[in-house]
Scaffold this motif. Structure first.
Motif, PDB file in Angstrom:
ATOM      1  N   VAL A 153      12.624   1.456   2.734  1.00 48.04           N
ATOM      2  CA  VAL A 153      13.080   0.983   4.046  1.00 48.04           C
ATOM      3  C   VAL A 153      12.490  -0.402   4.352  1.00 48.04           C
ATOM      4  N   THR A 154      11.192  -0.554   4.101  1.00 46.09           N
ATOM      5  CA  THR A 154      10.562  -1.834   4.447  1.00 46.09           C
ATOM      6  C   THR A 154      10.973  -2.952   3.471  1.00 46.09           C
ATOM      7  N   LEU A 177       7.810  10.621   0.804  1.00 46.33           N
ATOM      8  CA  LEU A 177       7.630   9.979   2.112  1.00 46.33           C
ATOM      9  C   LEU A 177       7.318   8.490   1.937  1.00 46.33           C
ATOM     10  N   PHE A 178       6.343   8.196   1.072  1.00 42.76           N
ATOM     11  CA  PHE A 178       5.949   6.791   0.904  1.00 42.76           C
ATOM     12  C   PHE A 178       7.002   6.000   0.140  1.00 42.76           C
ATOM     13  N   CYS A 179       7.724   6.686  -0.736  1.00 45.40           N
ATOM     14  CA  CYS A 179       8.811   6.007  -1.457  1.00 45.40           C
ATOM     15  C   CYS A 179       9.902   5.590  -0.456  1.00 45.40           C
ATOM     16  N   PRO A 232       0.812  -1.228   0.000  1.00 49.44           N
ATOM     17  CA  PRO A 232       0.000   0.000   0.000  1.00 49.44           C
ATOM     18  C   PRO A 232       0.847   1.281   0.000  1.00 49.44           C
ATOM     19  N   SER A 233       2.052   1.230   0.614  1.00 55.10           N
ATOM     20  CA  SER A 233       2.932   2.409   0.564  1.00 55.10           C
ATOM     21  C   SER A 233       3.329   2.703  -0.870  1.00 55.10           C
ATOM     22  N   ALA A 234       3.566   1.626  -1.636  1.00 51.67           N
ATOM     23  CA  ALA A 234       3.943   1.813  -3.039  1.00 51.67           C
ATOM     24  C   ALA A 234       2.795   2.472  -3.806  1.00 51.67           C
ATOM     25  N   LEU A 235       1.557   2.066  -3.494  1.00 53.71           N
ATOM     26  CA  LEU A 235       0.394   2.676  -4.152  1.00 53.71           C
ATOM     27  C   LEU A 235       0.324   4.171  -3.812  1.00 53.71           C
ATOM     28  N   ALA A 236       0.543   4.478  -2.517  1.00 53.96           N
ATOM     29  CA  ALA A 236       0.511   5.891  -2.093  1.00 53.96           C
ATOM     30  C   ALA A 236       1.629   6.679  -2.775  1.00 53.96           C
ATOM     31  N   MET A 237       2.767   6.034  -2.977  1.00 55.93           N
ATOM     32  CA  MET A 237       3.888   6.677  -3.672  1.00 55.93           C
ATOM     33  C   MET A 237       3.490   7.032  -5.111  1.00 55.93           C
TER      34      MET A 237
END
Lengths: 139, 233
Positions: B102-103, B95-97, B55-60
């Motif tokens: 990191v994850t 931020l999301f990238c 989901p972070s990738a989607l937000a990115m």
């Protein structure tokens, strides 16, 4: 090659160009004498770093292509299946999992905190400017 | 800032509702991830990084996409709102990238035995992060018109990287998993609610953060115009 060279030359010209600004009704380039050049330098360095980052990727791509001829095509994960019962870990997963979630939350909360402080700073500046503006128009 | 826009950005009730929805969604998702979702056969509990990583990738994508869109429209119209959208999208996207970068390696440590491999998807994501970090470096402080134009061009240059990141795992060889693609085998049914929760939470969060950041940037633009007006009078 000449077109890449020309593009880089153009980028370089844009990076070193000074921008005149209007300060107290006069055109000035002083404000841009130091800070933006540093910013442009930083930005240029980041771009250069990105180009360098491509080099290992290209070489990795070549080696992966040759490796692919020898190994089965689907060596990477293509599906995730749930496990029944307890899990035995060869690499301890707890610290990795907790580290990932803590890092994600620290980054998100840090960003929210930064937004909050920027908002407060802007509010203070806006109020001061409005007071000054009103005082000038009254006078 | 027009009166209508000011009104829209200051809708306090909607702001609060969105914040409450985001927080609730995150809490429910975290509960499901840590207490209900099962571990994975090969990856064990490290697999649960997946529920925040994807989901972070989607937000990115949303952040960087809006940065590119805002920049393109700003270059055409020179309207400050689009500039605010561009800088907000770039910051939120970065931020999301960073969260993805990191994850992902923490996952990779378990999956591949290394934190980092020069896989096409990892490399293209890092390259995109650097392009938008360059954008933010250019836009820091008090940028002039030339810096704004140059930064806008950079954000547009970064746009083609987004489909490149997405399709890199399908087009080229690499080690990044291809689970949620057409060729992938998907995930077990018990894992689906956590992933959907992750997508919902991050979608709400990205909207909330973009809204907040645009609001702050519009304030900054108002300060700059008042400053200029005062200096001129």
């Amino acid at each position: 090659m000449p077109s890449i060279y020309n593009t880089l030359l153009q980028l370089g010209r844009i990076c070193v160009r000074k921008t005149p600004t209007i300060q107290n009704g006069k055109k000035s380039t002083d404000r841009y004498a130091a800070q933006p050049i540093m910013k442009r330098f930083l930005s240029g360095s980041l771009l250069a770093l990105s180009l360098f980052a491509l080099a290992p990727a290209v070489s990795a791509q070549d080696s992966e292509e040759s490796a692919e001829e020898q190994t089965p095509e689907n060596s990477r994960s293509a599906e995730f299946r749930a496990v029944d019962g307890s899990v035995e870990e060869d690499v301890p997963g707890g610290p990795l999992l907790i580290g990932a979630y803590m890092a994600a939350f620290a980054l998100m909360l840090g960003f929210v905190w930064r937004l909050g402080s920027l908002h407060q700073k802007n509010q203070r500046e806006l109020e001061a400017l409005r007071r000054e503006f009103n005082a000038q128009s009254d006078a | 800032m027009s009166a209508g826009e000011k009104k829209a950005l200051n809708l306090a009730w909607l702001w609060t509702v969105l914040f409450a929805l985001t927080t609730t969604s995150f809490l429910l998702t975290l509960y499901h991830i840590f207490f209900i979702a099962p571990a994975e056969l090969q990856m064990g509990i490290v697999f649960k990084i997946f529920f925040f990583h994807v989901p972070s990738a989607l937000a990115m994508y949303v952040g960087f996409g809006l940065a590119g869109l805002g920049s393109a429209v700003y270059l055409k119209t020179k309207k400050p709102f689009w500039d605010a959208l561009a800088i907000s999208g770039a910051e939120v996207g970065t931020l999301f990238c960073i969260i993805v970068l990191v994850t992902g390696p923490l996952w990779g440590r378990k999956a591949w035995g290394h934190y980092w491999v020069w896989d096409p998807r990892l490399t293209s994501t890092m390259l995109t992060a650097m392009i938008y970090l360059s954008f933010l470096a250019l836009r820091s402080g008090s940028p002039g018109a030339a810096e704004k134009r140059f930064a806008a061009a950079l954000a547009i240059i970064g746009l083609p990287m987004l489909p490149l990141i997405h399709y890199s795992v399908q087009r080229w060889a690499g080690q990044h998993p291809t689970v949620l693609t057409e060729e992938g085998g998907g995930i077990s049914a018990e894992m689906v609610p956590s992933l959907l929760g992750g997508f919902t939470s991050f979608s709400l969060l990205v909207v909330w953060l973009l809204w907040a950041r645009i609001r702050v940037e519009r304030q900054r633009q108002e300060i700059d115009s008042l400053d200029l007006e005062l200096a001129g009078s």
